[in-house]
Design an enzyme around this catalytic site. Structure first.
Site, PDB file in Angstrom:
ATOM      1  N   GLU A 202       0.820  -1.217   0.000  1.00 53.18           N
ATOM      2  CA  GLU A 202       0.000   0.000   0.000  1.00 53.18           C
ATOM      3  C   GLU A 202       0.853   1.266   0.000  1.00 53.18           C
ATOM      4  O   GLU A 202       0.556   2.230  -0.707  1.00 53.18           O
ATOM      5  CB  GLU A 202      -0.955   0.020   1.200  1.00 53.18           C
TER       6      GLU A 202
ATOM      7  N   HIS B  77     -11.112  -3.825   9.303  1.00 52.92           N
ATOM      8  CA  HIS B  77     -11.649  -3.690   7.938  1.00 52.92           C
ATOM      9  C   HIS B  77     -12.960  -2.913   7.928  1.00 52.92           C
ATOM     10  O   HIS B  77     -13.758  -3.066   7.012  1.00 52.92           O
ATOM     11  CB  HIS B  77     -11.901  -5.070   7.315  1.00 52.92           C
TER      12      HIS B  77
END
Lengths: 332, 342
Positions: free
Chosen positions: A64, A133
């Site tokens: 990322e 999440h």
């Protein structure tokens, strides 16, 4: 001439916007984890790889920080990348590139460059994916000058704001609530934009202003329908952009209704509700207030796994109804 | 500082690479620039000491051959990303010292209009995408610039400078991996000066040579003596050729040394005086290059004197330019946060 309007899901609207942007401008390309043949974790990119090929729909490694940095570097040098984070939570891995690089590059270099990168963040709870999440971190990025941060709440806005983001010369962060992806709504064909930095009055009312973001806009609309039957007339402002914030629309609404409630999914403290409340307290609308401002936000906990606990962690329609009723009746 | 040269003559056949590759004039220009970097940093240091420059700065004195050697084969529109120790890279890529001084003085005529200072010095027009205050921050950005080059077919090569400290950042590993899988025209240049601030590479880094890390990303890893201009330039030439041919990235480890401390707060407690003295006296990159130029007949004492004088003049003029330039208006503090739209 009106463009043909169809019912599309929020995810389809985003996908259509990306396809239009790529058709219009060869500098536009997509990067992210599993956005190619897999179609993206939430099938937002879907089959775009078949149409545009792997050179413009680029699967990145699970990197990322590096991936975001590559997108920043490409934007800095003439391309128009749209970078998808698989979950908004993973922004935590890339904060360096977002906050130190993308946001500040133009300023640090005295206006010699711009960084027209678009980053997309699937956000929010309600999918049983638990604490890592399910977060709503938009206020983190909203705190950073140099970024623009938007939260479209409808398929129409999702398409129009994404196209505005691609056309924007500065970094635009788009927070997309995952539970909205399947929401359907009218979306015109073809190119149109919805301006960044403009709130929208979703419902006009006299008694109370609810400033809501993202999925809370629809919940507030559902709550307003119930409250109407009780004689409470709610005005709903969909903030749409949290940086730069459309202060005037909120101020005008509060001056009209004299009551303000902020509804958002992120953790309640130090968030968008605090910002909107303080902004009103500093404005001429303060003198119009007939009651203390109310914030309805997420609980001060990580998002739990158990579905009942998960629901209890973020504002739900009955919570909005109760809070609005109490506010208008002066219970608080 | 582009390019190839005609000057491969028989008389030079046994000389090191750059003496075969470049003309005498080009090589004297390199010496000029190495002096310019050295004197620029000495000048900046002096201005700092006298209170004319605030903040801090990270001097690359002792690393000039590395900056010059790497940039030697680059064309003007090739790009670099640089580091907090980036003054040398900026000058090597073609920046004017007067606008660098102006930036350090916080003036509107500076490269960043006084908003960036030493740590964000850039010269976008000459392909320097900027120094960076975050260790490793520029590495993925360079990969992104190389991706632009590949997608837009511009033929540009991108160099990412970073120090030994950056090789333990995640960004380094993620960026090298992506550059390798996508075969991007980027060159990773680790200027290993032995210390990340105070921590030696021996204490911070599991491999003996940072270039060994290239193996993990299936790219060539090349070690050069960063204080010998010709060695650095030769490695850079090969890496640039490989990048331009579409064969992908290279990692060059340029082993060098900074004569000064990490920044202005450094008390120098982690290295011995003897170690510093040894590098300054026996391995100074300018002295080494100058001796070679003299030995191979590219310059004489008079020529060297002329270069030193011209550099001194350019530095003095640069400082005067900076002093005379206007400061930004405090009312303009909000400029450049976002792109001004008509």
């Amino acid at each position: 001439m009106d463009a043909m309007v169809r019912e599309l899901s929020y995810a389809q609207a985003i996908q259509e916007a990306m396809a239009i942007a790529m058709d219009m401008d060869e500098r536009v390309f997509l990067m992210g984890e599993d956005i190619g043949v897999y179609g993206g974790a939430f099938q937002v990119t879907g089959d775009l790889v078949e149409r545009f090929g792997t050179e413009r729909v680029i699967d990145t490694p699970i990197s990322e920080l590096g991936g975001a940095g590559v997108a920043v570097g490409a934007a800095l040098t003439g391309m128009r990348p749209i970078f998808e984070f698989q979950f908004s939570d993973f922004a935590t891995l890339a904060m360096e590139q977002i906050v130190n690089q993308a946001a500040k590059m133009r300023f640090m270099l005295g206006g010699e460059v711009s960084v027209p990168v678009v980053m997309r963040f699937p956000a929010g709870s309600g999918t049983g994916a638990a604490a890592q999440h399910s977060q709503s971190l938009e206020a983190w990025l909203g705190h950073v000058p140099g970024l623009k941060v938007i939260q479209p709440a409808t398929p129409y806005d999702a398409k129009g704001m994404l196209l505005a983001a691609v056309a924007d010369p500065d970094p635009v962060m788009i927070f997309e609530h995952k539970l909205l992806y399947k929401m359907k709504g009218p979306v015109p064909e073809g190119y149109y934009t919805v301006p960044i930095g403009k709130a929208d009055i979703r419902r006009e009312g006299r008694d109370l202003t609810i400033v809501a973001t993202s999925i809370m806009v629809q919940k507030a609309l559902d709550a307003a329908a119930v409250l109407e039957s009780e004689g409470i007339d709610v005005e709903i402002v969909d903030l749409r952009t949290i940086r730069p914030m459309d202060k005037q629309t909120v101020i005008d609404s509060v001056k009209k209704t004299s009551r303000l409630m902020c509804v958002y999914e992120a953790v309640k403290t130090l968030g968008i509700g605090a910002e909107v409340s303080a902004m009103i307290a500093e404005s001429e609308a303060f003198d119009y207030l007939d009651a203390p401002i109310v914030r309805l936000g997420g609980a001060e906990t990580p998002i739990p796994y158990n579905p009942e606990l998960e629901k209890a962690t973020v504002p739900q329609i009955p919570d909005i109804i109760t809070a609005a009723r109490d506010l208008v009746k002066g219970v608080r | 500082m582009a390019g190839a040269s005609k000057a491969v003559t028989d008389s030079r056949a046994n000389l090191p690479f750059v003496y075969r590759q470049y003309s005498a004039e080009q090589l004297r220009e390199v010496l000029y620039k190495m002096y310019l970097i050295r004197r620029f940093e000495e000048g900046a240091e002096e201005c700092y000491t006298r209170g004319l420059i605030h903040g801090t700065m990270h001097l690359s004195i002792g690393q000039e051959a590395s900056a010059m050697g790497i940039c030697m084969p680059l064309a003007e529109d090739d790009q670099i990303t640089s580091t907090h120790r980036g003054h040398g890279h900026c000058i090597a890529k073609g920046a004017e010292v007067k606008r660098m001084f102006a930036e350090f003085f916080g003036k509107t005529s500076g490269y960043c209009k006084g908003r960036g200072g030493s740590m964000h010095i850039a010269d976008v027009g000459k392909g320097n995408l900027g120094a960076n205050g975050i260790v490793g921050g520029g590495i993925p950005i360079a990969v992104g610039a190389a991706l632009s080059s590949k997608m837009m077919k511009t033929g540009k090569v991108v160099v990412s400078f970073f120090g030994d400290g950056a090789n333990n950042e995640g960004a380094f590993h993620e960026a090298l991996n992506m550059a390798a899988i996508w075969k991007l025209p980027v060159i990773f240049v680790c200027e290993n000066n032995g210390y990340g601030m105070s921590t030696s590479t021996a204490r911070s880094t599991a491999v003996k040579n940072i270039a060994e890390r290239a193996a993990a990303y299936s790219m060539p890893g090349v070690i050069v003596n960063g204080n010998i201009f010709s060695e650095v330039a030769e490695a850079s030439h090969q890496a640039v050729a490989r990048a331009r041919a579409g064969e992908g990235p290279t990692l060059i480890e340029s082993k060098t040394y900074r004569h000064r401390g990490h920044s202005k707060s450094d008390r120098n407690r982690y290295r011995t005086k003897e170690e510093i003295e040894d590098w300054m006296s026996n391995r100074d990159p300018i002295t080494l290059f100058e001796s070679e130029l003299r030995e191979f007949g590219f310059i004489d004492d008079k020529g060297i004197e002329a270069i030193r004088d011209a550099v001194a003049q350019e530095i003095a003029d640069g400082i005067e330019f900076a002093k005379a330039s206007p400061s930004p208006d405090v009312r303009d503090t909000g400029n450049y946060v976002y792109t001004e739209q008509a």
